[in-house]
Design a protein around this motif. Structure first.
Motif, PDB file in Angstrom:
ATOM      1  N   ASP A  89     -17.458 -34.316  15.014  1.00  0.00           N
ATOM      2  CA  ASP A  89     -16.457 -33.449  14.378  1.00  0.00           C
ATOM      3  C   ASP A  89     -16.242 -32.155  15.164  1.00  0.00           C
ATOM      4  O   ASP A  89     -15.184 -31.537  15.082  1.00  0.00           O
ATOM      5  CB  ASP A  89     -16.892 -33.103  12.943  1.00  0.00           C
ATOM      6  CG  ASP A  89     -16.741 -34.268  11.982  1.00  0.00           C
ATOM      7  OD1 ASP A  89     -15.902 -35.144  12.241  1.00  0.00           O
ATOM      8  OD2 ASP A  89     -17.465 -34.304  10.971  1.00  0.00           O
ATOM      9  N   GLY A  92     -15.251 -33.639  19.407  1.00  0.00           N
ATOM     10  CA  GLY A  92     -14.388 -34.794  19.592  1.00  0.00           C
ATOM     11  C   GLY A  92     -15.199 -36.077  19.605  1.00  0.00           C
ATOM     12  O   GLY A  92     -16.429 -36.066  19.548  1.00  0.00           O
ATOM     13  N   ARG A  93     -14.492 -37.208  19.702  1.00  0.00           N
ATOM     14  CA  ARG A  93     -15.165 -38.501  19.572  1.00  0.00           C
ATOM     15  C   ARG A  93     -15.758 -38.989  20.889  1.00  0.00           C
ATOM     16  O   ARG A  93     -16.791 -39.661  20.894  1.00  0.00           O
ATOM     17  CB  ARG A  93     -14.173 -39.547  19.041  1.00  0.00           C
ATOM     18  CG  ARG A  93     -13.355 -39.126  17.818  1.00  0.00           C
ATOM     19  CD  ARG A  93     -14.194 -38.605  16.681  1.00  0.00           C
ATOM     20  NE  ARG A  93     -13.395 -38.368  15.479  1.00  0.00           N
ATOM     21  CZ  ARG A  93     -13.771 -37.603  14.478  1.00  0.00           C
ATOM     22  NH1 ARG A  93     -14.930 -36.966  14.515  1.00  0.00           N
ATOM     23  NH2 ARG A  93     -12.988 -37.466  13.410  1.00  0.00           N
ATOM     24  N   ASP A 144      -9.492 -41.506  11.617  1.00  0.00           N
ATOM     25  CA  ASP A 144      -8.523 -40.628  12.272  1.00  0.00           C
ATOM     26  C   ASP A 144      -7.136 -41.268  12.321  1.00  0.00           C
ATOM     27  O   ASP A 144      -6.114 -40.569  12.207  1.00  0.00           O
ATOM     28  CB  ASP A 144      -8.956 -40.326  13.710  1.00  0.00           C
ATOM     29  CG  ASP A 144     -10.177 -39.426  13.783  1.00  0.00           C
ATOM     30  OD1 ASP A 144     -10.461 -38.720  12.799  1.00  0.00           O
ATOM     31  OD2 ASP A 144     -10.849 -39.447  14.827  1.00  0.00           O
ATOM     32  N   SER A 207      -9.218 -39.283  19.677  1.00  0.00           N
ATOM     33  CA  SER A 207      -8.446 -39.334  18.428  1.00  0.00           C
ATOM     34  C   SER A 207      -8.556 -38.057  17.609  1.00  0.00           C
ATOM     35  O   SER A 207      -7.896 -37.937  16.575  1.00  0.00           O
ATOM     36  CB  SER A 207      -8.907 -40.527  17.576  1.00  0.00           C
ATOM     37  OG  SER A 207     -10.270 -40.388  17.211  1.00  0.00           O
ATOM     38  N   LEU A 208      -9.376 -37.105  18.037  1.00  0.00           N
ATOM     39  CA  LEU A 208      -9.532 -35.846  17.306  1.00  0.00           C
ATOM     40  C   LEU A 208      -9.096 -34.697  18.198  1.00  0.00           C
ATOM     41  O   LEU A 208      -9.863 -34.233  19.053  1.00  0.00           O
ATOM     42  CB  LEU A 208     -10.989 -35.653  16.865  1.00  0.00           C
ATOM     43  CG  LEU A 208     -11.241 -34.455  15.951  1.00  0.00           C
ATOM     44  CD1 LEU A 208     -10.594 -34.672  14.586  1.00  0.00           C
ATOM     45  CD2 LEU A 208     -12.735 -34.204  15.789  1.00  0.00           C
ATOM     46  N   ARG A 212      -8.039 -29.852  15.278  1.00  0.00           N
ATOM     47  CA  ARG A 212      -8.620 -30.436  14.072  1.00  0.00           C
ATOM     48  C   ARG A 212     -10.146 -30.420  14.097  1.00  0.00           C
ATOM     49  O   ARG A 212     -10.789 -30.871  13.148  1.00  0.00           O
ATOM     50  CB  ARG A 212      -8.131 -31.882  13.903  1.00  0.00           C
ATOM     51  CG  ARG A 212      -6.673 -32.009  13.492  1.00  0.00           C
ATOM     52  CD  ARG A 212      -6.274 -33.474  13.379  1.00  0.00           C
ATOM     53  NE  ARG A 212      -7.200 -34.210  12.531  1.00  0.00           N
ATOM     54  CZ  ARG A 212      -7.379 -35.524  12.593  1.00  0.00           C
ATOM     55  NH1 ARG A 212      -6.706 -36.245  13.475  1.00  0.00           N
ATOM     56  NH2 ARG A 212      -8.227 -36.119  11.788  1.00  0.00           N
ATOM     57  N   ARG A 213     -10.738 -29.895  15.158  1.00  0.00           N
ATOM     58  CA  ARG A 213     -12.191 -29.914  15.262  1.00  0.00           C
ATOM     59  C   ARG A 213     -12.801 -28.760  14.477  1.00  0.00           C
ATOM     60  O   ARG A 213     -12.209 -27.701  14.325  1.00  0.00           O
ATOM     61  CB  ARG A 213     -12.618 -29.857  16.735  1.00  0.00           C
ATOM     62  CG  ARG A 213     -12.146 -31.070  17.511  1.00  0.00           C
ATOM     63  CD  ARG A 213     -12.470 -30.983  18.985  1.00  0.00           C
ATOM     64  NE  ARG A 213     -11.819 -32.079  19.709  1.00  0.00           N
ATOM     65  CZ  ARG A 213     -11.848 -32.238  21.015  1.00  0.00           C
ATOM     66  NH1 ARG A 213     -12.522 -31.378  21.775  1.00  0.00           N
ATOM     67  NH2 ARG A 213     -11.213 -33.256  21.577  1.00  0.00           N
ATOM     68  N   ARG A 356     -11.131 -34.628   7.168  1.00  0.00           N
ATOM     69  CA  ARG A 356     -11.520 -33.459   7.958  1.00  0.00           C
ATOM     70  C   ARG A 356     -12.968 -33.514   8.410  1.00  0.00           C
ATOM     71  O   ARG A 356     -13.365 -32.782   9.306  1.00  0.00           O
ATOM     72  CB  ARG A 356     -11.289 -32.172   7.161  1.00  0.00           C
ATOM     73  CG  ARG A 356      -9.819 -31.825   6.975  1.00  0.00           C
ATOM     74  CD  ARG A 356      -9.660 -30.380   6.561  1.00  0.00           C
ATOM     75  NE  ARG A 356     -10.206 -29.481   7.562  1.00  0.00           N
ATOM     76  CZ  ARG A 356     -10.840 -28.347   7.279  1.00  0.00           C
ATOM     77  NH1 ARG A 356     -11.034 -27.987   6.022  1.00  0.00           N
ATOM     78  NH2 ARG A 356     -11.288 -27.575   8.239  1.00  0.00           N
TER      79      ARG A 356
END
Length: 411
Positions: A89, A92-93, A144, A207-208, A212-213, A356
């Motif tokens: 989170d 990122g992924r 996501d 995808s993040l 949005r992190r 989230r």
């Protein structure tokens, strides 16, 4: 969940706000890659199950000591996800995933060179800490990119790819043991991790996006976990998958000694029996995907699948009481097949409102599943003796418990 909730994501892997970008071919490619990552856990377990007797003889270890190498792996998969989730989170992924794959590969090399059961158990713990990243990130990426129904279908596609691992892994493991010895299994796992690392680096999009992190400190991370665990809807669905999985792990830990030691199956025959159960799991997951596509509510399907899982769990002790092999194999096939319906729906429904904190929510799901698996591994390892009753009783209780907890928390 207040601030943890999020609107439904777009159903496309590219991140563009264009529904046409979500093409079936891209959907299948993404599912194949995520399934391969999720398969790290099953491969780390299933491939070396046929080697249990050989490993014990080679390392001069008791059956209980060999079973502990599985329990430590399951514990590592449970504990590691609580770390990987917040990292996914925050950063990122891709980054936590790449680090985890590297750690899994290096630990696999160490397992191949282990000189004792104790050393192997510690290396299996490290291997699991890296391998759990694939499971956490795969579920988070699905959340996501997909809404609730899309997530169930994507999870079912992951089960299709992931389910090939239990079909092929025991047979491959049995063949490797017969031809090269048990250590070859871990050389193959190291090569798999290296190939997965290359695929992620080249083919998995992030995808993040940075905006949005999360930037949580340790206290905030713990607060997020507490909020997730207080969400009754989340728990109703997460436990609907985690509690029946206790039976699956009881099967993983107990079946080598029950089926090979007690009933006399060869490693190759055991691999075939194990693979047939995985085929049933795949079939059930694809039936669920088709039903959801026809607008059948996933929540209603989940309750019916849990009912069938409870019935199947009760059939296992009855089969053990007969003392015959075929009733036992049939009841295990039914239980494990139904898990193919329960797991994708339970995971997708649990994570649906938690966009989230998808990484953290995915970590809680995985920790509940593998933490219970580690406890089952310790329990069955302590009882030892190859008796089928501990495995059978856990299967019966897990089937009933999953249904009861889900119905109670849903209210």
């Amino acid at each position: 969940m207040g601030s943890l909730d999020a609107a439904a994501p777009g159903r496309y892997p590219t991140g563009h706000h264009n529904p046409g970008a979500w093409m079936p071919e891209a959907y299948r490619r993404l599912a194949a890659l995520l399934g391969a990552l999720t398969a790290l856990g099953p491969l780390g377990v299933d491939m070396y199950l046929p080697a249990f007797p050989t490993m014990g003889a080679d390392l001069s270890a008791s059956p209980a000591a060999v079973q502990r190498t599985l329990a430590t792996f399951l514990f590592g998969m449970a504990a590691g996800q609580l770390v990987v989730g917040p990292l996914a989170d925050r950063y990122g992924r891709r980054l936590p995933l790449i680090a985890g794959l590297g750690l899994f590969g290096l630990a696999s090399l160490g397992c191949a060179l282990a000189a004792s059961a104790e050393a192997l158990a510690w290396l299996r713990l490290v291997q699991a800490l890296g391998g759990c990243a694939g499971m956490v990130v795969a579920r988070a990426v699905v959340r996501d990119l997909c809404d609730e129904r899309g997530a169930v279908r994507m999870m079912a596609m992951l089960m299709l790819v992931m389910g090939a691992a239990p079909i092929l892994a025991p047979m491959l493991g049995g063949a490797l043991v017969a031809a090269f010895g048990w250590r070859a299994i871990f050389w193959v796992l190291a090569a798999y991790a290296a190939a997965a690392l290359v695929l992620v680096a080249l083919a998995l999009p992030e995808s993040l996006p940075p905006e949005r992190r999360r930037r949580d400190n340790l206290v905030a991370v713990l607060a997020v976990y507490l909020q997730i665990l207080r969400d009754r809807r989340f728990l109703a669905h997460a436990l609907a998958g985690a509690v029946p999985m206790l039976g699956l792990f009881a099967y993983l830990v107990g079946s080598p000694h029950v089926l090979m030691g007690r009933h006399g199956l060869s490693p190759m025959e055991y691999g075939v029996a194990f693979g047939s159960n995985a085929f049933g799991l795949i079939l059930a997951s694809q039936i669920v995907s088709r039903l959801v596509r026809r607008s059948v509510a996933p929540s209603h399907l989940l309750v019916r699948a849990l009912m069938l899982c409870a019935v199947a769990g009760l059939l296992v002790p009855l089969a053990v009481a007969t003392g015959a092999l075929w009733p036992l194999l049939a009841s295990l096939f039914l239980y494990l097949s139904v898990m193919g319906a329960v797991l994708p729906m339970a995971s997708a429904l649990a994570m649906a409102p938690l966009g989230r904190v998808a990484g953290s929510a995915s970590a809680v799901i995985g920790t509940l599943q593998f933490g219970g698996g580690a406890l089952v591994g310790v329990l069955l390892g302590a009882l030892g003796g190859g008796s089928p009753w501990p495995m059978a009783l856990v299967l019966g209780g897990a089937g009933l418990g999953g249904l009861a907890l889900h119905l109670t928390l849903r209210r």
